[in-house]
Design a protein around this motif. Structure first.
Motif, mmCIF file in Angstrom:
data_model
loop_
_atom_site.group_PDB
_atom_site.id
_atom_site.type_symbol
_atom_site.label_atom_id
_atom_site.label_comp_id
_atom_site.label_asym_id
_atom_site.label_seq_id
_atom_site.Cartn_x
_atom_site.Cartn_y
_atom_site.Cartn_z
ATOM 1 N N GLY A 252 9.438 13.280 -1.831
ATOM 2 C CA GLY A 252 9.765 13.580 -3.214
ATOM 3 C C GLY A 252 10.178 12.382 -4.046
ATOM 4 N N VAL A 253 10.162 11.187 -3.451
ATOM 5 C CA VAL A 253 10.526 9.967 -4.169
ATOM 6 C C VAL A 253 9.335 9.012 -4.151
ATOM 7 N N ARG A 254 9.093 8.362 -5.285
ATOM 8 C CA ARG A 254 8.024 7.369 -5.360
ATOM 9 C C ARG A 254 8.657 5.987 -5.564
ATOM 10 N N PRO A 255 8.840 5.243 -4.505
ATOM 11 C CA PRO A 255 9.485 3.924 -4.653
ATOM 12 C C PRO A 255 8.635 3.000 -5.511
ATOM 13 N N THR A 256 9.294 2.252 -6.374
ATOM 14 C CA THR A 256 8.595 1.324 -7.261
ATOM 15 C C THR A 256 8.680 -0.124 -6.773
ATOM 16 N N SER A 257 9.338 -0.351 -5.638
ATOM 17 C CA SER A 257 9.483 -1.703 -5.106
ATOM 18 C C SER A 257 9.692 -1.632 -3.607
ATOM 19 N N SER A 258 9.524 -2.770 -2.944
ATOM 20 C CA SER A 258 9.799 -2.803 -1.502
ATOM 21 C C SER A 258 11.282 -2.622 -1.231
ATOM 22 N N ARG B 13 4.216 7.542 7.490
ATOM 23 C CA ARG B 13 2.967 8.316 7.549
ATOM 24 C C ARG B 13 3.034 9.603 6.731
ATOM 25 N N THR B 14 4.197 9.969 6.273
ATOM 26 C CA THR B 14 4.305 11.162 5.431
ATOM 27 C C THR B 14 3.985 10.846 3.974
ATOM 28 N N ALA B 15 3.674 9.593 3.660
ATOM 29 C CA ALA B 15 3.402 9.191 2.280
ATOM 30 C C ALA B 15 2.178 9.942 1.744
ATOM 31 N N LYS B 16 2.289 10.380 0.497
ATOM 32 C CA LYS B 16 1.204 11.088 -0.176
ATOM 33 C C LYS B 16 0.918 10.429 -1.527
ATOM 34 N N GLY C 55 0.788 -1.226 0.000
ATOM 35 C CA GLY C 55 0.000 0.000 0.000
ATOM 36 C C GLY C 55 0.816 1.271 0.000
ATOM 37 N N LEU C 56 2.122 1.147 0.182
ATOM 38 C CA LEU C 56 2.991 2.337 0.214
ATOM 39 C C LEU C 56 3.851 2.468 -1.034
ATOM 40 N N ILE C 57 3.926 1.427 -1.824
ATOM 41 C CA ILE C 57 4.744 1.479 -3.035
ATOM 42 C C ILE C 57 4.063 2.384 -4.057
ATOM 43 N N GLY C 58 4.835 3.308 -4.598
ATOM 44 C CA GLY C 58 4.297 4.278 -5.545
ATOM 45 C C GLY C 58 3.841 5.567 -4.908
#
Length: 405
Positions: free
Chosen positions: A345-351, A401-404, A337-340
């Motif tokens: 400022g970074v959107r991780p594409t993998s765990s 928790r800062t994920a947007k 649920g957090l990937i992407g």
């Protein structure tokens, strides 16, 4: 003369990946040594010292010249007998001392078992998530790992239907691990028995890793497959060791238990590979397996407390789903649920990328699911102090928790 263009390292060894769990632990320790307050959840080892009585026996053994010489490659006779006795006591599997081979830790037991049983092209059914060493040891023996994935909705437990669907005429064996590393899942006794009977009916081997046998919680029960499914006993190798039960990871003593012809063949291999396990470690292991289980019960109570705390803290983080583990000392939450999501400022594409961000920004080291054959997850060990555990998970949670969107 033309210059040779072949690799300096063999293709077989070049294909091996570094142990991800050891790599994460090493990186965490290096950052701590550099002054950063990193908390590491990577290592799979108890944070307790080896019981003093075991240490004392080892100290005395080091000064005894008897232990300064070669001993039988299969292990000290008295230790092999003690392991047979301990196996009968703890799991009700009755074997002869000659069916026991003492190895340099559980990893050597894993490697030698696959090397002894597999020919090139043989397939191994490998429930995933799996311990990172299994597929590498299979490949080194020329085998082909066939992952069978079970996710958190199934409590990471594979079904007979999945196993049956993966079976081919090249299937040689099934690798079975309960309690599981990395998920902490424990197969119910009736499911262990059913899988054992299925393997016997299909004529395939089972290698069952029981290193976490004493670390089960709540109503979970560990059973040994050849005990609840005696049909498989002549095609089953049981792997175990002192590392987890007695907080002896660094002493490097494991063992194989199996049919006599397999153990004889594996002993022949070990006689050329490493000869005997260090005698001082064997003497320490003899003291461990001959004694009671008071030390592991103390650790189990602490792990149970930490298990509940970690599950609660992880479950409070939006985007994280954490089943409650029933054994070992790991949580294996889904972080899909957090990937992407936007994290600083970074959107991780993998765990794996997400774990790198957690280390950089929260100074918390976890092992990503890629290491265990199932991307989208983290493995966190709760075999560390209560204060560090709570601080580390809260620190990671604050960052996540800062994920947007």
């Amino acid at each position: 003369m033309s210059e040779r263009t072949t690799s300096r390292v063999s293709a077989r060894i070049s294909a091996i990946a570094e142990s991800a769990t050891l790599a994460v632990d090493a990186k965490a320790k290096a950052l701590k040594a550099a002054g950063r307050p990193v908390i590491g959840f990577g290592a799979g080892e108890p944070d307790f010292p080896t019981p003093e009585a075991i240490v004392k026996v080892a100290a005395d053994a080091a000064s005894n010249p008897v232990n300064h010489k070669y001993t039988p490659a299969a292990g000290l006779p008295e230790l092999r007998q003690a392991i047979a006795d301990k196996t009968a006591r703890d799991s009700h599997l009755h074997v002869k001392a000659s069916q026991v081979l003492v190895t340099n830790g559980g990893k050597q037991a894993v490697y030698q078992t696959f090397a002894t049983l597999l020919d090139p092209g043989d397939e191994v059914l490998l429930p995933a998530p799996y311990w990172t060493t299994y597929p590498e040891a299979i490949a080194l023996a020329g085998g082909i790992a066939v992952p069978i994935v079970a996710d958190e909705t199934a409590d990471y437990l594979v079904t007979l239907e999945q196993l049956d669907a993966a079976l081919t005429d090249r299937t040689k064996l099934l690798l079975f691990c309960s309690p599981s590393n990395p998920t902490g899942s424990v197969y119910p006794p009736e499911q262990v028995a059913a899988i054992g009977r299925w393997a016997a009916e299909k004529g395939i081997w089972v290698v069952t890793d029981e290193i976490y046998e004493h670390l089960v919680y709540g109503d979970a029960v560990h059973v040994s497959m050849p005990v609840v499914a005696p049909e498989i006993v002549d095609r089953c190798v049981v792997l175990n060791g002192v590392a987890k039960t007695y907080a002896m990871t660094g002493w490097r003593v494991g063992w194989m238990i199996g049919p006599q012809d397999v153990i004889t063949a594996a002993t022949n291999l070990q006689s050329h590979l490493s000869s005997n396990v260090a005698n001082v470690s064997q003497r320490a292991a003899l003291e461990a397996v001959s004694g009671g289980l008071d030390a592991v019960e103390m650790m189990r109570e602490a792990f149970d407390r930490r298990r509940k705390l970690m599950v609660r803290l992880l479950s409070e983080i939006p985007g994280v789903t954490c089943p409650e583990p029933k054994g070992a000392f790991y949580c294996y939450p889904s972080v899909a649920g957090l990937i992407g999501k936007d994290l600083g400022g970074v959107r991780p594409t993998s765990s794996a990328e997400l774990a790198a961000l957690v280390l950089e920004h929260a100074e918390v080291a976890v092992v990503p699911g890629e290491a265990f054959g199932t991307p989208g997850y983290f493995r966190l060990s709760y075999a560390l102090g209560d204060e560090d555990l709570e601080t580390g998970v809260r620190r990671m949670g604050d960052f996540l928790r800062t994920a947007k969107d």
